[in-house]
Scaffold this motif. Structure first.
Motif, PDB file in Angstrom:
ATOM      1  N   VAL A   1      11.985  22.499 -24.918  1.00 36.20           N
ATOM      2  CA  VAL A   1      12.349  23.131 -23.641  1.00 36.20           C
ATOM      3  C   VAL A   1      13.805  23.577 -23.759  1.00 36.20           C
ATOM      4  CG1 VAL A   1      10.729  21.893 -22.152  1.00 36.20           C
ATOM      5  CG2 VAL A   1      12.962  20.897 -22.621  1.00 36.20           C
TER       6      VAL A   1
ATOM      7  N   LEU B   1      16.239  17.844 -16.065  1.00 37.93           N
ATOM      8  CA  LEU B   1      15.334  16.721 -16.303  1.00 37.93           C
ATOM      9  C   LEU B   1      16.057  15.368 -16.288  1.00 37.93           C
ATOM     10  CD1 LEU B   1      13.007  18.383 -18.927  1.00 37.93           C
ATOM     11  CD2 LEU B   1      12.493  17.795 -16.567  1.00 37.93           C
TER      12      LEU B   1
ATOM     13  N   PHE C   1       9.669  27.754 -24.119  1.00 34.20           N
ATOM     14  CA  PHE C   1       8.898  26.583 -23.703  1.00 34.20           C
ATOM     15  C   PHE C   1       7.834  26.362 -24.765  1.00 34.20           C
ATOM     16  CE2 PHE C   1      10.820  27.339 -19.630  1.00 34.20           C
ATOM     17  CZ  PHE C   1      10.879  26.087 -19.041  1.00 34.20           C
TER      18      PHE C   1
ATOM     19  N   GLY D   1       7.238  29.095 -17.470  1.00 38.39           N
ATOM     20  CA  GLY D   1       7.696  27.901 -18.178  1.00 38.39           C
ATOM     21  C   GLY D   1       7.663  26.676 -17.277  1.00 38.39           C
TER      22      GLY D   1
ATOM     23  N   ARG E   1       4.277  25.342 -16.942  1.00 39.29           N
ATOM     24  CA  ARG E   1       3.866  24.548 -18.106  1.00 39.29           C
ATOM     25  C   ARG E   1       4.501  23.163 -18.063  1.00 39.29           C
ATOM     26  NH1 ARG E   1       3.432  28.831 -23.106  1.00 39.29           N
ATOM     27  NH2 ARG E   1       2.232  30.338 -21.899  1.00 39.29           N
ATOM     28  N   LEU E   2       5.756  23.121 -17.623  1.00 42.87           N
ATOM     29  CA  LEU E   2       6.448  21.841 -17.535  1.00 42.87           C
ATOM     30  C   LEU E   2       5.735  20.884 -16.571  1.00 42.87           C
ATOM     31  CD1 LEU E   2       9.149  20.289 -18.267  1.00 42.87           C
ATOM     32  CD2 LEU E   2       9.997  21.133 -16.081  1.00 42.87           C
ATOM     33  N   THR E   3       5.231  21.434 -15.469  1.00 37.85           N
ATOM     34  CA  THR E   3       4.641  20.598 -14.427  1.00 37.85           C
ATOM     35  C   THR E   3       3.113  20.541 -14.550  1.00 37.85           C
ATOM     36  OG1 THR E   3       4.605  22.525 -12.979  1.00 37.85           O
ATOM     37  CG2 THR E   3       6.499  21.082 -12.784  1.00 37.85           C
ATOM     38  N   ARG E   4       2.607  20.876 -15.719  1.00 34.61           N
ATOM     39  CA  ARG E   4       1.168  21.012 -15.921  1.00 34.61           C
ATOM     40  C   ARG E   4       0.376  19.751 -15.543  1.00 34.61           C
ATOM     41  NH1 ARG E   4      -2.733  20.839 -19.951  1.00 34.61           N
ATOM     42  NH2 ARG E   4      -1.468  19.287 -21.009  1.00 34.61           N
ATOM     43  N   ARG E   5       0.996  18.584 -15.704  1.00 37.31           N
ATOM     44  CA  ARG E   5       0.234  17.354 -15.464  1.00 37.31           C
ATOM     45  C   ARG E   5       0.375  16.841 -14.031  1.00 37.31           C
ATOM     46  NH1 ARG E   5       1.854  14.828 -20.035  1.00 37.31           N
ATOM     47  NH2 ARG E   5       1.833  12.811 -19.058  1.00 37.31           N
ATOM     48  N   ARG E   6       1.083  17.566 -13.200  1.00 39.11           N
ATOM     49  CA  ARG E   6       1.197  17.156 -11.802  1.00 39.11           C
ATOM     50  C   ARG E   6      -0.051  17.604 -11.049  1.00 39.11           C
ATOM     51  NH1 ARG E   6       6.925  15.384 -10.066  1.00 39.11           N
ATOM     52  NH2 ARG E   6       7.190  14.256 -11.986  1.00 39.11           N
TER      53      ARG E   6
ATOM     54  N   LEU F   1       9.342  17.457  -7.322  1.00 42.66           N
ATOM     55  CA  LEU F   1      10.289  18.256  -8.101  1.00 42.66           C
ATOM     56  C   LEU F   1      10.261  19.653  -7.498  1.00 42.66           C
ATOM     57  CD1 LEU F   1      12.200  18.530 -10.499  1.00 42.66           C
ATOM     58  CD2 LEU F   1      10.223  18.933 -11.957  1.00 42.66           C
TER      59      LEU F   1
END
Lengths: 551, 502
Positions: A6, A15, A38, A48, A51-56, A156
């Motif tokens: 990142v 972060l 990313f 991007g 993608r960062l928060t994909r698992r939320r 976030l």
């Protein structure tokens, strides 16, 4: 693993602070319309962040024009289920914020499961006086930043705007959970990585330089602009070479920053400077430090001081070229309308930060930045505010080695003492009227610089007769001599041509008393013996003799 | 000598990624890489090698780290090593969401390996291993799970007789806080394996915390709320929930084994016995009883109605018949002795108030206490009272027996010390809140926590040797005592690790 990569500003600025529990609302500004690395790919910022928060479980995007959006249908379903919304989601800011607010405050979402990305935040909560609905938005966003109940749910939230100044500062100022993060222009590493990608993507284009060289030549540009340069070459089926890149780069930067900064393209290095041996010796050393990137050893600022016409600006440009850094001129920013100048100054500072590493020339700096502290003005504190912000900017040691300020002035005493002190300015070099030997060198260098054919063997007699002439006078004489030579159809300029040109020239009228005063000020300000010209004592004596003669 | 890149090595070993690399092999490669990284970091200047599979060299099946990449540091190298481990074990590349939410749960087959992965690639640098050598050791440890010793405090009160005591090598005089895991309120008592603290949070999550560091290894949502203490039998932990279920979870892989609904609430902590568990149940309108489930599938073996049972069953043997009984208190005011095998009542003895404290069994007596403030010692054989002591205030706290004393707390905020033989009062210590938590003993020292938020260290004469404020919101959970004087206890603010010191 590259797939975990990142941007550095995201790990350090966002972060670490979010994960430490310090902040949960981040206003991203600056280079936000660029591509960002990313994982293995370069993608727009919002993509991007998705993608960062994909698992939320709950990820929502919003902007004023396209309304509430989701990365996928699953996220939309999750939000509708959590909030019990069946109808169409509202697009207008007021009602959309109510939905997002519900998401951030509901107990149905477990802690740490919500991410919200709001683009064009300046359209939602603009700075300055706001109407009723905008006021409401500002208040809602400010509450998100400071409400401990929301902070405890560990959401976030990203707000994105081109400039933090365009977003109402009520949103982030003083809010415990908010953080303003500047998205910088890509550094050399990022540009190199991207250049390699560009090369792989455009194999048919003739690359006259390596991706690393492309990266080195594109300092100050965004990745999108780099891509544009390569695409143009590809579209025109032209080879990609250094000259084309540099020209395009200057054009792009002018387009972007032309209103607050002048982008210079110095053509000569320090070897094209005549005389001024004490200055070039020091500047070559500094240039070497800058080229090697030894930032800790780099000075914060340099002042070139002395009477007009002695080649200070030219010296500074040659130095910038020698460093291999981009060179910009910082324009005096006093505008007729209060507020305009303040905004322009902020814009200029933001631009300088974005363009780093960069040499910034502040010409006649006694005129810039609202002048000295002693000249009181009745502009309701704007000058004072601008001064404060200028000091903060130039004193920021994080910029050491990345932003090098060069002041060029004939009245160094008019520069604010606070700006002159070490820490903001480390090197102060007097640039004085040339003596005979220096004038001889100026003749030689001018001929060499302009690549003029010359039959003159020895410039000593000319140097002797040009006492009191400045470097620019001499340059004018030499170029005039060449014109005379051309008129005569001579293959080279001769002694006769030069004599004729000097006979013709009326040197710039100067008040010797003023020049003497400027010279003394410059000599008094200098703090290092190595930075004094070799004949400093002789000059001082001459001036004293003239003063005595006058009285 | 055979040299190839890691990517080629994986391609060969997995037939071009059509199969997975065995997890054992992936972890062992990662452990070797950890050792290599530790060596590279120890060089001067430290080296940060490229951790891309296509750049990594494998020589004769062993990874070699060569060269250096500029933009990295120790913490970043560990993060990337975690990504590499995932790639080797799963055959797919990790993605940028790890930077925010860490490696996905269930990436590796055991909790220990998952924990090592989580500590390699924790999003926050402060949560990662301190160095590559520690990471390598942790990975190596997950390759030989037999290294785990017996659990020092596997059950509520420490053992099936529910005495709440452990022997100690040296007499402690102070408490040193080791860590605080902010995991949300923990009401029930934690249990200890040789490496982990297992606890249930009040909001229904089962937590696994590293005993040495307090780092959260794993957590899983089990119920809407939990007050029952977990009970460890072999590698399965059983616990009751406020949803009226008994849930079993494998502590090696974190997989749920069974879930059986037995009543309205299960606040009692299960007692493992042979291949079954025995646990108290609360039903609607004050009803309830004791049930026994098969420990593998959670199938009901027997059930005995006794009125609501909050108390946890204590195991005892009958010398006359050689039978095994469980002794448990009930809200109907009685203490019941129930045949562990068949569920029949062997004897029942009326105390008076509700008996929610868990009885402690020592030699041939069981000590129990009730809400009327009465402490009673009864003969295990027939339930005949040996002595009775009146404390005057309700008792929820379960008695702890050690060093010839019986120590327990009451709602008036006292910690009482009674003579175990006679019931005579020996001491009384005043705290600033009701003592709901059950004291624990380490040798002849006692640990008692109060709702005033402090943990007190007492000697056999009732002198307060030391006290530590754990949580201003109070402590209801009971301390668990591990090897080497390590203590774990829950509070309204999470889990706390402490160590007893001389």
């Amino acid at each position: 693993m590259r797939s975990l990569q990142v941007p550095a500003w995201l790990s350090a600025g966002v972060l670490e602070r979010y994960l430490a529990g310090a902040s949960h609302l981040f206003l991203l500004h600056g280079n936000v319309r660029d591509l960002q690395a990313f994982g293995d790919e370069w993608v727009p910022l919002v993509e991007g962040l998705k993608r960062l928060t994909r698992r939320r479980t709950f990820v929502v995007t919003y902007d004023v024009s396209s309304g509430i959006g989701f990365p996928d249908a699953e996220r939309e379903k999750a939000l509708r289920k959590a909030l019990g919304v069946k109808a169409a989601l509202p697009a207008d800011p007021g009602r959309a914020l109510v939905v997002l607010d519900a998401l951030l405050t509901t107990d149905r979402c477990p802690a740490g499961s919500v991410a919200v990305v709001i683009d064009y935040a300046h359209a939602l909560a603009p700075a300055g006086p706001a109407g009723g609905s905008e006021r409401q938005n500002v208040t809602t966003l400010a509450r998100w930043a400071s409400d401990p109940g929301i902070a405890a749910r560990r959401p976030l939230v990203f707000l994105i705007a081109p400039s933090a100044q365009e977003v109402s500062d009520e949103v982030y100022a003083g809010a415990s959970g908010a953080e303003v993060v500047a998205v910088p222009r890509p550094d050399l590493d990022a540009r190199s990585g991207f250049a390699r990608r560009l090369r792989a993507d455009a194999p048919e284009t003739a690359w006259r330089l390596s991706p690393e060289e492309l990266a080195a030549e594109t300092g100050g540009l965004s990745l999108v602009q780099m891509e544009d340069i390569v695409q143009r070459a590809r579209g025109a089926a032209e080879p990609l070479d250094r000259a084309a890149i540099v020209q395009r780069k200057v054009d792009l930067l002018r387009e972007e920053y032309g209103d607050v900064l002048e982008i210079l393209q110095p053509r000569h290095g320090l070897s094209a400077v005549g005389g001024l041996e004490h200055a070039t010796r020091e500047l070559k050393e500094v240039a070497e430090i800058m080229r090697r990137g030894q930032y800790a050893a780099a000075p914060m600022g340099i002042i070139l001081m002395g009477p007009p016409g002695t080649g200070k600006s030219y010296l500074a440009e040659c130095f910038a070229r020698e460093c291999g850094m981009l060179c910009v001129r910082f324009r005096p920013l006093r505008q007729m309308y209060v507020g305009q100048s303040e905004r322009n100054q902020e814009k200029a500072f933001a631009a300088i930060r974005a363009l780093a590493p960069v040499v910034v020339m502040v010409d006649e700096s006694d005129q810039a930045e609202g002048g000295s502290r002693d000249q009181g003005t009745g502009d309701s504190g704007v000058t004072e505010r601008m001064r404060g912000s200028a000091f903060a900017f130039w004193g920021d040691s994080a910029l050491r080695g990345r932003v090098l300020r060069i002041d060029i002035t004939n009245r160094v005493d008019l520069i604010d003492a606070a700006m002159r002190r070490s820490g903001r300015t480390d090197i102060k070099i007097p640039i004085l009227m040339p003596d005979e030997e220096a004038r001889r060198q100026i003749f030689e260098v001018t001929v060499r610089k302009h690549q003029l054919p010359s039959a003159v063997k020895d410039f000593t007699p000319f140097a002797r007769r040009t006492g009191g002439y400045t470097g620019s006078d001499i340059e004018l004489a030499v170029t005039t001599a060449w014109r005379f030579a051309l008129r005569d159809g001579a293959p080279a300029m001769t002694d006769a041509h030069l004599t004729a040109a000097l006979d013709d020239l009326i040197p710039t009228a100067r008040d010797q008393r003023t020049i003497d005063r400027m010279t003394l000020i410059a000599l008094d300000e200098c703090r290092n013996k190595r930075l004094l010209p070799g004949n400093a004592d002789a000059i001082r004596k001459e001036i004293e003799a003239r003063a005595e003669a006058r009285s | 000598m055979e040299k190839e890149t890691l990517e080629d090595h994986l391609r060969r070993a997995t037939r071009s990624f059509t199969t997975r690399l065995p997890e054992e092999r992936a972890v062992s490669l990662a452990a070797e890489l950890g050792r290599e990284l530790a060596r590279a970091h120890a060089e001067s200047p430290p080296r940060h090698p490229d951790l891309e599979p296509e750049a990594l060299a494998v020589v004769d099946g062993h990874p070699r780290l060569e060269g250096t990449t500029a933009a990295s540091d120790v913490a970043e190298d560990l993060f990337r090593l975690g990504g590499l481990l995932y790639f080797m074990a799963r055959g797919e590349r990790p993605d940028v969401s790890w930077r925010l939410d860490g490696p996905p749960a269930g990436s590796l087959s055991t909790l220990a390996r998952q924990a090592a992965l989580a500590a390699l690639s924790a999003p926050r640098t402060a949560d990662r291993f301190p160095g590559a050598a520690e990471a390598a050791s942790a990975l190596e440890a997950t390759l030989s799970p037999a290294a785990d010793g017996p659990a020092p405090w596997p059950l509520f009160r420490g053992d099936p007789s529910r005495r709440g005591s452990r022997p100690a090598a040296v007499a402690a005089a102070s408490l040193t806080p080791l860590w605080h895991a902010r995991a949300g309120a923990v009401t029930s008592a934690p249990v200890l394996t040789s490496n982990h603290v297992i606890a249930a949070s009040s909001d229904g999550r089962l937590l696994f915390v590293d005993l040495a560091s307090g780092r959260r290894v794993h957590e899983m949502r089990v119920a809407s709320a939990i007050e029952s203490s977990p009970a460890l039998a072999g590698h399965v932990v059983h616990l009751g929930t406020d949803d009226g279920e008994v849930v079993a979870v494998d502590v090696i892989d974190g997989v749920e084994r069974y879930r059986s609904r037995v009543g309205r609430l299960v606040r009692s902590s299960p007692l493992p016995w042979e291949d079954r568990i025995v646990v108290g149940v609360v039903d609607e309108r004050g009803g309830g009883g004791v049930v026994s489930l098969d420990a593998a599938k959670g199938k009901l073996v027997w059930t005995r109605k006794t009125g609501a049972v909050f108390s946890s069953p204590a195991l005892a043997g009958l010398s006359r018949t050689g039978g095994v009984i469980v002794i448990v208190g009930s809200d109907d005011g009685s203490l019941y002795a129930i045949d562990a095998a068949r569920g029949s009542v062997v004897w029942a003895e009326q105390l008076g108030g509700k008996v929610r404290a868990t009885p402690a069994v020592v030699e041939d007596v069981a000590v129990a206490a009730d809400f009327a403030g009465r402490v009673v010692a009864l003969r295990i054989e027939d339930g005949r009272k040996v002595w009775t002591a009146e404390l005057g205030h309700a008792v929820y706290s379960s008695p702890c027996v050690a060093g010839g004393l019986c120590v327990l707390g009451c709602h008036e905020g006292h910690v009482h010390g009674l003579d175990l033989r006679t019931g005579e009062p020996r001491f009384q210590v005043q705290t600033r809140g009701p003592v709901i938590s059950s004291p624990a003993a380490c040798g002849d020292r006692f640990l008692a926590a109060s709702t005033d938020g402090a943990l007190y260290l007492l000697d056999g004469e009732g002198r307060v040797l030391y006290q530590v404020l754990l949580a201003s919101q109070g402590v209801q959970s009971s301390p668990a005592v591990g090897d080497g004087g390590v203590i774990a206890v829950g509070s309204a603010e999470g889990l706390h690790g402490l160590r007893l010191a001389p």
